[in-house]
Motif scaffolding. Sequence first.
Motif, PDB file in Angstrom:
ATOM      1  N   LEU A  51       0.826  -1.206   0.000  1.00  0.00           N
ATOM      2  CA  LEU A  51       0.000   0.000   0.000  1.00  0.00           C
ATOM      3  C   LEU A  51       0.861   1.257   0.000  1.00  0.00           C
ATOM      4  O   LEU A  51       0.373   2.356  -0.222  1.00  0.00           O
ATOM      5  CB  LEU A  51      -0.917   0.022   1.224  1.00  0.00           C
ATOM      6  CG  LEU A  51      -2.004  -1.049   1.273  1.00  0.00           C
ATOM      7  CD1 LEU A  51      -2.757  -0.981   2.589  1.00  0.00           C
ATOM      8  CD2 LEU A  51      -2.963  -0.890   0.109  1.00  0.00           C
ATOM      9  N   ASP A  96       2.112   0.397 -10.761  1.00  0.00           N
ATOM     10  CA  ASP A  96       0.915   0.530  -9.928  1.00  0.00           C
ATOM     11  C   ASP A  96      -0.136  -0.494 -10.334  1.00  0.00           C
ATOM     12  O   ASP A  96      -0.812  -1.072  -9.500  1.00  0.00           O
ATOM     13  CB  ASP A  96       0.335   1.940 -10.048  1.00  0.00           C
ATOM     14  CG  ASP A  96      -0.943   2.074  -9.235  1.00  0.00           C
ATOM     15  OD1 ASP A  96      -0.823   2.187  -8.008  1.00  0.00           O
ATOM     16  OD2 ASP A  96      -2.049   2.019  -9.825  1.00  0.00           O
ATOM     17  N   ARG A  97      -0.245  -0.710 -11.664  1.00  0.00           N
ATOM     18  CA  ARG A  97      -1.281  -1.633 -12.135  1.00  0.00           C
ATOM     19  C   ARG A  97      -1.002  -3.055 -11.671  1.00  0.00           C
ATOM     20  O   ARG A  97      -1.874  -3.748 -11.178  1.00  0.00           O
ATOM     21  CB  ARG A  97      -1.311  -1.549 -13.653  1.00  0.00           C
ATOM     22  CG  ARG A  97      -2.391  -2.352 -14.250  1.00  0.00           C
ATOM     23  CD  ARG A  97      -3.047  -1.527 -15.339  1.00  0.00           C
ATOM     24  NE  ARG A  97      -3.686  -2.370 -16.291  1.00  0.00           N
ATOM     25  CZ  ARG A  97      -3.706  -2.098 -17.590  1.00  0.00           C
ATOM     26  NH1 ARG A  97      -3.062  -1.041 -18.058  1.00  0.00           N
ATOM     27  NH2 ARG A  97      -4.349  -2.875 -18.412  1.00  0.00           N
ATOM     28  N   THR A 108      -1.535  -3.319  -7.983  1.00  0.00           N
ATOM     29  CA  THR A 108      -2.962  -3.380  -7.676  1.00  0.00           C
ATOM     30  C   THR A 108      -3.496  -4.786  -7.905  1.00  0.00           C
ATOM     31  O   THR A 108      -4.251  -5.329  -7.103  1.00  0.00           O
ATOM     32  CB  THR A 108      -3.732  -2.383  -8.555  1.00  0.00           C
ATOM     33  OG1 THR A 108      -3.179  -1.099  -8.373  1.00  0.00           O
ATOM     34  CG2 THR A 108      -5.197  -2.359  -8.185  1.00  0.00           C
ATOM     35  N   ARG A 109      -3.084  -5.380  -9.020  1.00  0.00           N
ATOM     36  CA  ARG A 109      -3.564  -6.737  -9.330  1.00  0.00           C
ATOM     37  C   ARG A 109      -3.039  -7.739  -8.320  1.00  0.00           C
ATOM     38  O   ARG A 109      -3.738  -8.689  -7.960  1.00  0.00           O
ATOM     39  CB  ARG A 109      -3.127  -7.126 -10.737  1.00  0.00           C
ATOM     40  CG  ARG A 109      -3.881  -6.298 -11.746  1.00  0.00           C
ATOM     41  CD  ARG A 109      -3.703  -6.822 -13.126  1.00  0.00           C
ATOM     42  NE  ARG A 109      -4.623  -6.122 -14.000  1.00  0.00           N
ATOM     43  CZ  ARG A 109      -4.572  -6.168 -15.310  1.00  0.00           C
ATOM     44  NH1 ARG A 109      -3.633  -6.892 -15.900  1.00  0.00           N
ATOM     45  NH2 ARG A 109      -5.439  -5.518 -16.026  1.00  0.00           N
ATOM     46  N   ARG A 164      -2.387  -7.093  -5.188  1.00  0.00           N
ATOM     47  CA  ARG A 164      -3.193  -6.927  -3.984  1.00  0.00           C
ATOM     48  C   ARG A 164      -4.541  -7.603  -4.159  1.00  0.00           C
ATOM     49  O   ARG A 164      -5.053  -8.257  -3.257  1.00  0.00           O
ATOM     50  CB  ARG A 164      -3.424  -5.430  -3.702  1.00  0.00           C
ATOM     51  CG  ARG A 164      -2.236  -4.713  -3.104  1.00  0.00           C
ATOM     52  CD  ARG A 164      -2.666  -3.413  -2.428  1.00  0.00           C
ATOM     53  NE  ARG A 164      -3.431  -2.544  -3.316  1.00  0.00           N
ATOM     54  CZ  ARG A 164      -2.897  -1.626  -4.104  1.00  0.00           C
ATOM     55  NH1 ARG A 164      -1.590  -1.430  -4.093  1.00  0.00           N
ATOM     56  NH2 ARG A 164      -3.656  -0.893  -4.888  1.00  0.00           N
ATOM     57  N   ARG A 165      -5.096  -7.425  -5.339  1.00  0.00           N
ATOM     58  CA  ARG A 165      -6.417  -7.964  -5.613  1.00  0.00           C
ATOM     59  C   ARG A 165      -6.408  -9.497  -5.564  1.00  0.00           C
ATOM     60  O   ARG A 165      -7.300 -10.125  -4.994  1.00  0.00           O
ATOM     61  CB  ARG A 165      -6.838  -7.486  -7.007  1.00  0.00           C
ATOM     62  CG  ARG A 165      -8.212  -7.865  -7.426  1.00  0.00           C
ATOM     63  CD  ARG A 165      -8.430  -7.409  -8.850  1.00  0.00           C
ATOM     64  NE  ARG A 165      -7.744  -8.282  -9.790  1.00  0.00           N
ATOM     65  CZ  ARG A 165      -7.508  -7.990 -11.062  1.00  0.00           C
ATOM     66  NH1 ARG A 165      -7.879  -6.821 -11.564  1.00  0.00           N
ATOM     67  NH2 ARG A 165      -6.904  -8.837 -11.850  1.00  0.00           N
ATOM     68  N   LEU A 192     -13.772  -7.500  -9.313  1.00  0.00           N
ATOM     69  CA  LEU A 192     -12.871  -6.524  -9.931  1.00  0.00           C
ATOM     70  C   LEU A 192     -11.922  -7.211 -10.892  1.00  0.00           C
ATOM     71  O   LEU A 192     -11.490  -6.638 -11.886  1.00  0.00           O
ATOM     72  CB  LEU A 192     -12.075  -5.785  -8.846  1.00  0.00           C
ATOM     73  CG  LEU A 192     -12.874  -4.769  -8.036  1.00  0.00           C
ATOM     74  CD1 LEU A 192     -12.084  -4.322  -6.815  1.00  0.00           C
ATOM     75  CD2 LEU A 192     -13.225  -3.568  -8.897  1.00  0.00           C
TER      76      LEU A 192
END
Lengths: 827, 265
Positions: B81, B101-102, B105-106, B108-109, B137
Amino acid sequence: MFRMSIRNLVAKKLRLLTTTLAIVLGVAFTTGTMILTDTMVDSLDAAVADFNDGVDVFVRGMPVGEDEMFTLRGPVDLDHLERIAAVDGVTAATPYWAGYTQVVGADGKALDLIQSLGLNWIDDPELSAFELADGRAPAADDEIALGRVAAGDAGVGLGDDVDLITLAGRETFTVSGLVEVHDMPGAENASLVFFTTDGAELRLGDAGATQKILVRSDTLSPDELAGRLALSLRDVDVVTGADLVTEEQESLGFAIGVFEKILLVFGGIALFVGSFTIANTFTITVAQRTKELALVRAIGASRRQVLGSVVLEAAMIGLGAAAAGLAAGFGVARGLLGLFGRLGIDFPTSTLVVQTSTVVAAFAVGIGVTVAAALVPARRAAKVAPVDAMRDASIESTTTSRKRLVIGAALAALGAFGLVRGVIGTDPALVGLGSVATFHAVLALGPILVRPITRAVAFPLRHLGAPGRLAAANASRNPRRSASTAAALTIGVTLVAGASMLAATASASIKGDAAAALTADAVARPIGPNPGLPTEVTRIAESIDGVDTLPVHELRAQVDGSMEFVGGLDLADGDEFVDVTVVEGSITERSDGVVVGDDLAEERDWTVGQPVDVLFGDGVTARFEITAIVEQTNALPAMVATYDAVAPHGIGLDRVVLLSGDADAITRVDAALAGQPTVTVDDIDAYADSLVGALGTVLNLVLGLLGLAVVIAVLGIATTIGLSVHERTRELGVLRAIGMERRQVRRSIRLEATVIALFGTVLGLAMGLGFTAAVISTLADDGFGSPIVPVSTLVAIVIGAVVAGTVAAALPARAAARRPILDAITV
Amino acid sequence: MNNTLQLPPLISPATPHATPARPITEVAAAARNAVKTYGTGEAAVHALDDVTVDFERGRFTAIMGPSGSGKSTLMQNVAGLDTLTSGSVSIGGVDLSSLSDRKLTRLRRDRIGFIFQSFNLVPTLTAKENIELPLDLAGRSPDREWFDEVIRTVGLESRLGHRPAELSGGQQQRVAVARALASRPEIVFGDEPTGNLDSSSGGEVLTFLRDAVDRLGQTVVMVTHDPVAASYADRIVFLADGRIVDEMHQPTSDRVLDRMKRFGH
Ligand SMILES: Nc1ncnc2c1ncn2[C@@H]1O[C@H](COP(=O)(O)OP(=O)(O)OP(=O)(O)O)[C@@H](O)[C@H]1O
Ligand SMILES: [Mg+2]
């Protein structure tokens, strides 16, 4: 409290900007309009004064008819010239004609200038408003002096030949002189031709008569001169130059005033729409400040002080917006003047006219609208109780209050009653009232419509995954907020849809009537700005083998006391050209017979056999007898007499010439008219299209003006979305943390705005089309057919709404997606 | 802190010691020489000061330490984060500092579950929709069996159609636990997930986390101030002034309390 208001303002600069922009735009447009029209009035006043400068007294015809803007006057007998010359103290007098004259350019086409005027050259330099720049005044019947602009456009110089089209048809003239034009608005785009006095009499008016006689005296005052002339002349109106100038200035002022009022209506709509944005912003920000307000109350601020602080905040926003709007108003006025200039209407002025009233209006409107819009939220802010500081209370109600429901339902009932009764009883006024009531009902009940309608419009979003689903849910999360955000757009779309439908229906009705009523094979009609066709067009067409012609004259005349369009065409011979349905009586060749449309007959309570008196523009009154009442259509004037009974009283140009013959014959007519650059030959469809061309222009203008309201509504959506997203910062942070990509965040917010925009659009479309269809259904007697749904416009509106939503949300979406996650989670 | 102790937990720890400790083979997440500095010069705060730590797979780790010791900072950085000033963190062997970042993010997802202290849920979505959100998502449909297992574990079968506003704080946190587990992540992070709950609700949530580790083989890292909460873990890492100062295995609340007293929490 004052400091609190200020600090609130400073803290939210960006939000302030978008909120204020709504008012700035409204004020800018309103003050821009006022500055523009004041400047126009100023400029035209000066021009009128300059143009008539040097003339002490005008002798003109008696009024033969008038409406609000314009007085129709009869001609002045040229015999008066001698009588005037004989009056003691008269130094000089000259007749004055101004009329239709078109210059044929080198390419054989008529010059494409805004104004085309023929005048008589006036030798007396005091009485003349023009000066010769080169060559000499026209001396022979086939000589003219030419304005520089026209000469340049036509590519002719001194001594060259040039063709002109006048009432007398096409003729060739030699250019004897070139004229410089000053002090005339639009001179840069005017084609001016100066004939000799005899030449003008022949081509610009009726034989033996002129339009005005200009008189000056070196010894008498204008008033003395006017007094003497009035005593020695009969059947004419004698007026001093100063009075005429005032009169012309007044009538121009009236016209510009009408123009100003129309623009101000659109400014008002924009401000009304803007007020929704203001109200929304205040509602949301006050809600977000509930705790702070409660704290202030807890430490001793009174309700009135809280109310005062919010109102003060609004007043300061309004003040700033008004100042910015006023400044921008200058830009608007300049821009519009520039636009007019581009269209060929120059106003010779360099300074903008700003009256005190404009400045007062800017601030009154800016502050007034902002404070009025903030009043309800301010009252809600004042209701915050000190204990709310300890609670997690929000004073923003998200649902519909009972009061709102009751009022909304009452309005809806009233609206439905008005609409139904109005449509059944064909009462447009009642339909209008019903529409207004329904409109307000829909605005009041908006919040309860949000869920079902957004669910419907968001249906496709379900296939767009989580971002789509979140967007749909967020759009109806706070129905009241969504509803009032969308309401601004609803207003704009209602008007756009209504105007489009009205125009589409009018256009289809006119075209349909023309197609139904005209059985001719083709129509010779004037091109563009030309007011009519020289009578020789009929002669040329008639001379072609296999072609029959029916010339149509049209003019306005005073019929039994009020102005009507009167047509001159020989209906008795018109079988091949027009199809009229006789309701009563019969169509005859009688030169004193007149055929009347049934709607006009009903309105005027006329019956067959009744005499009517027609006072024509040339001052002649003729008595006609109604021989037939026919079904009225848009294709023919409501009153029709024979060509010979009407045309001599008109301006000498035919409205159109209807043609009958096979395709070959029509082609030959077209070829024979090649030397008539002001004429084109159309088939009936093309002619019908030409009839509604202007309607399209007007519609585009109206849509353009409504565009301002739509832009403001979109700004409102942007503001609300920005505030809503701000409120959801932590939620968005969590979403980002658990794996929502930046572009998913952006997409979700854009979709949310789009759903709100579509909600507003759907309501607007439904109301705009519904109300207009209801009104149109009551106007069948006024020539309206059944309502036409302007499908392409509707598609454009819906696409526009999607784009608008996307654009409105672009900034908030970017900001939300960019925000660092931790920052968002830990707010 | 002490008041939590006066109330004995209604639901006792699910006998953490009954399960034999797994062989310490795999590392689910790790920090190497992690430094996080806020501000510069005189005002610089070293929230993390050269921290090296492993979080083993299939184990429940608690992070404890006084306020401001850097617990949240450590967790947030390991979870992707936030980014470190220097040093590195990895999840399942993937070095996070190299990710866009992408991709982050993935990651984390798909591979990380989160439980925050509060405001975990999206208010417009039902409990079920909230739980499925990370999968949603990703555009994936949930693994039915796993999903049912998770729901059963957290005991939410009858509440799936409710919105967060219609759930109690404890129920909301259970939904958050279920959401964190739904995508069968590599590792679940919780920053004081029971901090806002009374001890009974807190106990339930902790039981579910414990069950997730024991029955579902998940990996959990949790920041807490509460010795009782910490006693649910297999291991506790103690932070002070941005450094790891101690570790405790198979803790009990008494031992934790004892340690906290000794070091002056
Ligand atoms: N965004 C920030 N900017 C500046 N300093 C920060 C920031 N975030 C944390 N800190 C500082 O870093 C240090 C560690 O903070 P952290 O939040 O990790 O502590 P913590 O152990 O979680 O404390 P608590 O138990 O109170 O939650 C603290 O001194 C804090 O003030
Ligand atoms: Mg912390």
